[in-house]
Structures are given as C-alpha cells and as structure tokens.
Scaffold this motif. Structure first.
Motif, PDB file in Angstrom:
ATOM      1  N   ARG A  57      43.068  55.140  47.765  1.00 10.27           N
ATOM      2  CA  ARG A  57      42.143  56.136  46.876  1.00 10.27           C
ATOM      3  C   ARG A  57      40.779  56.068  47.150  1.00 10.27           C
ATOM      4  N   VAL A  58      40.053  56.819  47.163  1.00  3.92           N
ATOM      5  CA  VAL A  58      38.357  56.669  47.321  1.00  3.92           C
ATOM      6  C   VAL A  58      37.953  55.895  45.832  1.00  3.92           C
ATOM      7  N   SER A  59      38.633  56.324  44.962  1.00  5.08           N
ATOM      8  CA  SER A  59      38.220  55.677  43.361  1.00  5.08           C
ATOM      9  C   SER A  59      38.304  54.190  43.587  1.00  5.08           C
ATOM     10  N   ASP A  60      39.293  53.559  44.312  1.00  2.15           N
ATOM     11  CA  ASP A  60      39.720  52.285  44.440  1.00  2.15           C
ATOM     12  C   ASP A  60      38.651  51.614  45.335  1.00  2.15           C
ATOM     13  N   TYR A  61      37.870  52.281  46.078  1.00  7.33           N
ATOM     14  CA  TYR A  61      37.193  51.615  47.086  1.00  7.33           C
ATOM     15  C   TYR A  61      35.986  50.824  46.655  1.00  7.33           C
ATOM     16  N   SER A  66      30.087  43.248  47.230  1.00  7.16           N
ATOM     17  CA  SER A  66      29.636  43.839  45.926  1.00  7.16           C
ATOM     18  C   SER A  66      29.738  42.690  44.824  1.00  7.16           C
ATOM     19  N   SER A  67      28.943  42.983  43.961  1.00  6.90           N
ATOM     20  CA  SER A  67      28.791  41.831  42.754  1.00  6.90           C
ATOM     21  C   SER A  67      30.190  42.150  41.789  1.00  6.90           C
ATOM     22  N   ASP A  68      30.496  41.198  40.948  1.00 10.50           N
ATOM     23  CA  ASP A  68      31.529  41.239  40.103  1.00 10.50           C
ATOM     24  C   ASP A  68      31.411  42.698  38.954  1.00 10.50           C
ATOM     25  N   ASP A  69      30.308  43.330  38.862  1.00 13.51           N
ATOM     26  CA  ASP A  69      30.269  44.421  38.103  1.00 13.51           C
ATOM     27  C   ASP A  69      30.850  45.388  38.316  1.00 13.51           C
ATOM     28  N   SER A  70      31.241  45.429  39.882  1.00 10.45           N
ATOM     29  CA  SER A  70      32.008  46.629  40.454  1.00 10.45           C
ATOM     30  C   SER A  70      33.475  46.770  40.166  1.00 10.45           C
ATOM     31  N   TYR A  71      33.763  45.622  39.442  1.00 14.82           N
ATOM     32  CA  TYR A  71      35.375  45.513  39.164  1.00 14.82           C
ATOM     33  C   TYR A  71      35.795  45.211  37.761  1.00 14.82           C
ATOM     34  N   ARG A  72      36.932  45.172  37.433  1.00 19.48           N
ATOM     35  CA  ARG A  72      37.250  44.845  36.164  1.00 19.48           C
ATOM     36  C   ARG A  72      37.818  43.388  36.106  1.00 19.48           C
ATOM     37  N   THR A  73      37.104  42.584  35.640  1.00 16.69           N
ATOM     38  CA  THR A  73      37.400  40.962  35.931  1.00 16.69           C
ATOM     39  C   THR A  73      38.163  40.260  34.648  1.00 16.69           C
ATOM     40  N   LYS A 270      36.680  51.758  37.518  1.00 18.62           N
ATOM     41  CA  LYS A 270      36.658  50.315  38.529  1.00 18.62           C
ATOM     42  C   LYS A 270      38.262  49.720  38.528  1.00 18.62           C
ATOM     43  N   PRO A 271      38.305  49.322  39.698  1.00 19.77           N
ATOM     44  CA  PRO A 271      39.665  48.646  40.090  1.00 19.77           C
ATOM     45  C   PRO A 271      39.734  47.341  39.400  1.00 19.77           C
ATOM     46  N   GLN A 272      40.957  46.715  39.222  1.00 18.75           N
ATOM     47  CA  GLN A 272      41.113  45.411  38.984  1.00 18.75           C
ATOM     48  C   GLN A 272      40.869  44.521  39.765  1.00 18.75           C
ATOM     49  N   MET A 273      40.010  43.441  39.855  1.00 17.27           N
ATOM     50  CA  MET A 273      39.970  42.446  40.890  1.00 17.27           C
ATOM     51  C   MET A 273      41.023  41.703  41.213  1.00 17.27           C
ATOM     52  N   ALA A 274      41.804  41.288  40.275  1.00 17.14           N
ATOM     53  CA  ALA A 274      42.956  40.588  40.803  1.00 17.14           C
ATOM     54  C   ALA A 274      44.060  41.397  41.770  1.00 17.14           C
ATOM     55  N   VAL A 275      44.194  42.909  41.610  1.00 15.60           N
ATOM     56  CA  VAL A 275      44.966  43.625  42.369  1.00 15.60           C
ATOM     57  C   VAL A 275      44.162  44.103  43.585  1.00 15.60           C
ATOM     58  N   HIS A 276      42.804  43.849  43.913  1.00 14.94           N
ATOM     59  CA  HIS A 276      42.068  44.378  44.825  1.00 14.94           C
ATOM     60  C   HIS A 276      42.168  43.895  46.145  1.00 14.94           C
ATOM     61  N   ASN A 277      42.252  44.604  47.134  1.00 18.33           N
ATOM     62  CA  ASN A 277      42.213  43.667  48.422  1.00 18.33           C
ATOM     63  C   ASN A 277      40.954  43.996  48.990  1.00 18.33           C
TER      64      ASN A 277
END
Length: 485
Positions: A57-61, A66-73, A270-277
C-alpha cells in the motif's frame, strides 16, 4: 557459599556445595553452543518466510534512506505461556528432578527497533517452576520442588530475519531470535516425606542470580501495528540453585514457551520498522522514478517538437525578408537596410553604419619655446592664494588665462606641484598643497584646457627651496611649480 535444608523426619541433612567458577563458565558455554545450534536448525530447517503478494500500500511506503522518524520504532508486548525445568537441550534423566512439570508463566517487554533487522528490548518474566522425583544422592531423595520466580529482568538483542525480501513486498511472518543477559529473583522450596522447607534460610529464602535468556520465535502480522508473537526461550542460570537441590556439575536452566501480542507505538500512518521491507521501498522508488523519468522525457520531446515548429515558421519568415537585409547597392559592405550613407563612392572606407571614416591627420610635433616658458613663469610670479586656503586671488587670473590659451593652442601637458612652508602640521600642509594644485588645474580646465593632460600633485612642506626660519624664506616655499612639456 553454603545453604542448609532441614528435612524431617529423615533427620537433618546438610546440603552444601562450593561454586566452581571455572566449571560453571565451561558448562554455560556448552549450553549456549547447543542453543545456538538449535536456533540455526530451526531457522534453516523450516522455510517460514511467507510473504504477501505484490500489494504494497502507498501508506506503507517510506522513501529509502529516510530517518527513523518515518517509522514506528517503539513497541510493547505482553505474553503468557508455560514455564518448565525441561528444555529441548537435554533429557529429564540429567536434571536434578527427573519429572518436570508445566506451570504458568507471564511477562512483557518494551522494544526499541534500531534497524529493520535489529532491536533492543527490555524483558520481564515471572511465574512458577515445579518438578518431582529428585536424583538420589548421599543425603537421600526429595519428593518435589516448587520455585516461585518473582521476576526475571533482562536486556536482549532481538534479531529479525524475515522482513527483508528481494522477492516480495511485505512479509507476513517474521522469524526472530533473541539473546541477552539479566538478573532474576526466585524462592526455591523443596519437599521430602511431606515436609517442605526453604532452600535458603536467610533473606526470606529468596535467591538472586545472573541468567542468560536465548530464544527463537515467529511474529505474525495480524493487523497494522499489531503482531501475534509465538516464542520459545531457554534461560541459562548461573548456578544450580533454582530447584533447591544441587546435583551433578551442571548449572540449572529452564524454558518458557509463550504466545502474546506486540503493539507498535506511534502514529498509525507510519509503518512499523520491524516489519518494514526496505528492499520493497527501493523497488517502489525505482519504479516511480522510472515512470517520472519517462513522463519527463516525453514532455521534453513534445516541447522540442513545438520549438522546432516555431523555428520552422520563423525561418520561413526570415527567408522572405532575406533579400532586403542582404542587398548592398553601393558595394561598401554595409546592407542598404543598415546603410545611413547610401551611394558612397567606390573604394571609400566606411564605418558600421556605411558612412565614410574620417581621414587621420598626420602627427605634428610641438616644441616648448622660450616664449612659452615666459608665459608660465609670469603665471607663477603672479599666482597668489588667500591665506591658508586654496582660493586663487583675482589678479592671478590674467596670467593663468595665458597658460590656458597656450595649453589649448599647442596641446601641451602640464604638471602642477604644490608646496608649503613648515607652519602647521604635515597632514594639513600636504592637503593644502594638493588642494592649491587642484584649484589651478580646475581653473585651467574651465578655460578649455584638456584635463587629461594636466597632473596636479601636492608635496606639502617636504621640498623647501629656502629656509623656513625667515618670513622671506617661508614666502618662497609657499609656491606652485609649473612644468610644461
């Protein structure tokens, strides 16, 4: 270190042991090696890297790099499961109590994801461990033990191995393994012939020990920011005290199999970093940039076509008017359209507008005569200024007018050198001498002399021609010298 346990009616039985540090370290290394082999077998033997189809999905892109601020860490997790002295790394026959039981365990954690594959988490675990039928020893046997695990707190590295795929966009399952270290507090109670007693007699029977948790597991993405966590953990204790019975030469260990939920913290957008590819983001970026490049190139081609059409129209108009821009009726090299002097005689040199160039006059040498010098000397003799000023007095004008006429008539060059006496400061005298020379220059120019051929310089009191100790000498030093050439 010695612990004593009283077991009645068997009589007092003294359980004592002395920790051998070298032996314990050697045994822990052996257990850790076995755990590592187990983890490798599970991860390699089962292909559990199931991926979802190509439907990112575009929302997961997230733009690559990018910096860590783009994810849920940050995330938190809760879990519950089975605590047992039995582990997959050994058999029941080698344990202090040969019949381990299963009891409830529970815990939670908070995790900070550093990279898509590496996270640091703080774990908490509590529950109960029990077992029956101790190994026989010189002090007899025990019926059972029951250990309350007050807490086991540790800091572990969490390594995710299933979220980076070069084939699919997004992983549905993330295998992981953990390893860390921490401290645990527990109270062992042992029972013989129906009588129970604490393993340790002081500190309310509680024991604190260092332990190493090693685990493997799978996380299933059941919703955005919510993961089902299934895991198995072996905890290596740095002692043989957890079951209240010292037997053999190995440290205790126990296992914890659990199920739980993990919740990502932060904005849901924001996507979760641990599951982001990240590989998927790179692929998406590549496709988008290719499409953008294609669109930009097509737009450039269309713009160039429009420019070419306009150039062709302009060229046609230019060709239609070319004749009037190239016709040169008088043959002087300047087209009639630009020729301001038409019908120039043949062979005449012309300028850019077609008009004849002026004929250069031959240079005429002019010499300074004795009469010329007399005119200059008279001007010097009659030259006077107001006291302390650069204002020329009126009776000096007549002789200066003659100098101006001479400069105009013969195009001479003139150097004016102003001088003062030594009365006053050096700076003031230098300025006054310069100003007086400039005043003469300005007057001569006003009478038609060429300013570029007149040089005015001030020397102040630096070049006297007479003594400054007498009024007559100072009068001679206050002068402006004329040099005609």
């Amino acid at each position: 270190m010695f612990y004593v346990a009283s077991m009645l009616p068997l009589g007092e039985c003294v359980l004592s042991y002395k920790k051998n540090t070298y032996l314990n370290l050697k045994i822990m290394k052996s257990n850790l090696k076995k755990a590592s082999l187990l983890i490798t077998g599970i991860l390699v033997g089962g292909k559990l890297l199931a991926q979802t189809p190509d439907t990112t999905r575009v929302s997961d892109y997230v733009k690559p790099f990018s910096s860590d601020d783009s994810y849920r860490t940050w995330s938190i997790g809760i879990h519950a499961g089975v605590l047992t002295p039995y582990t997959v790394l050994g058999s029941n026959r080698k344990q202090d109590f040969t019949s381990p039981n299963a009891q409830l365990g529970y815990g939670g954690y908070i995790k900070k994801q550093i990279t898509p594959a590496v996270g640091i988490q703080a774990d908490f675990l509590a529950g109960k461990l029990t077992g029956d039928n101790s190994q026989p020893s010189s002090v007899g046997t025990f019926d059972s033990f029951s250990t309350k695990l007050h807490y086991a707190a540790s800091l572990s590295a969490n390594i995710t191995v299933g979220n980076i795929s070069w084939h699919d966009n997004k992983s549905a399952i993330q295998p992981y393994f953990t390893i860390g270290g921490g401290t645990m507090s527990y109270t062992p109670v042992i029972t013989a012939n129906g009588v129970s007693s604490n393993f340790k007699t002081d500190n309310d029977g509680s024991v604190k020990e260092f332990f190493v948790p090693v685990g493997v597991g799978l996380k299933f993405n059941i919703a955005k920011g919510v993961n089902l966590d299934l895991g198995y953990q072996v905890n290596f204790v740095y002692s043989d005290n957890i079951d209240g019975y010292v037997y053999g030469s190995t440290n205790d260990k126990f296992s914890y199999a659990h199920a739980g939920l993990e919740f990502a913290l932060g904005k849901k957008s924001k996507p979760q970093m641990a599951v982001h590819n990240p590989v998927s983001s790179m692929r998406t970026e590549y496709l988008w940039e290719n499409q953008n490049t294609k669109n930009q190139l097509q737009a450039q081609i269309d713009a160039e076509k429009a420019k070419n059409d306009q150039l062709r129209a302009d060229l046609n108009a230019t060709n239609a008017n070319l004749t009037k821009f190239t016709t040169d009726s008088d043959g002087d090299g300047v087209p009639d359209f630009y020729d301001k002097c038409p019908n120039t005689p043949p062979g005449t040199k012309v300028d850019g507008s077609g008009c004849p160039l002026p004929v250069a006059k031959p240079d005429v040498k002019v010499y300074v005569t004795e009469e010329d010098r007399k005119v200059v000397k008279e001007a010097i003799k009659n030259l006077e200024f107001d006291f302390g000023k650069a204002t020329i007095r009126e009776h000096s004008y007549a002789s200066l007018n003659k100098v101006a006429d001479l400069l105009v008539a013969k195009n001479f060059s003139l150097k004016l050198a102003g001088h003062t006496d030594n009365v006053g400061s050096a700076d003031a005298n230098l300025k006054l001498s310069k100003d007086r020379a400039e005043a003469i220059k300005a007057y001569l120019v006003s009478k038609g002399a060429n300013a570029s051929r007149i040089e005015a310089t001030g020397y102040g009191k630096t070049q006297p021609i007479a003594t400054n100790k007498t009024a007559a000498g100072r009068q001679l030093n206050r002068r402006v010298e004329f040099t005609l050439f």
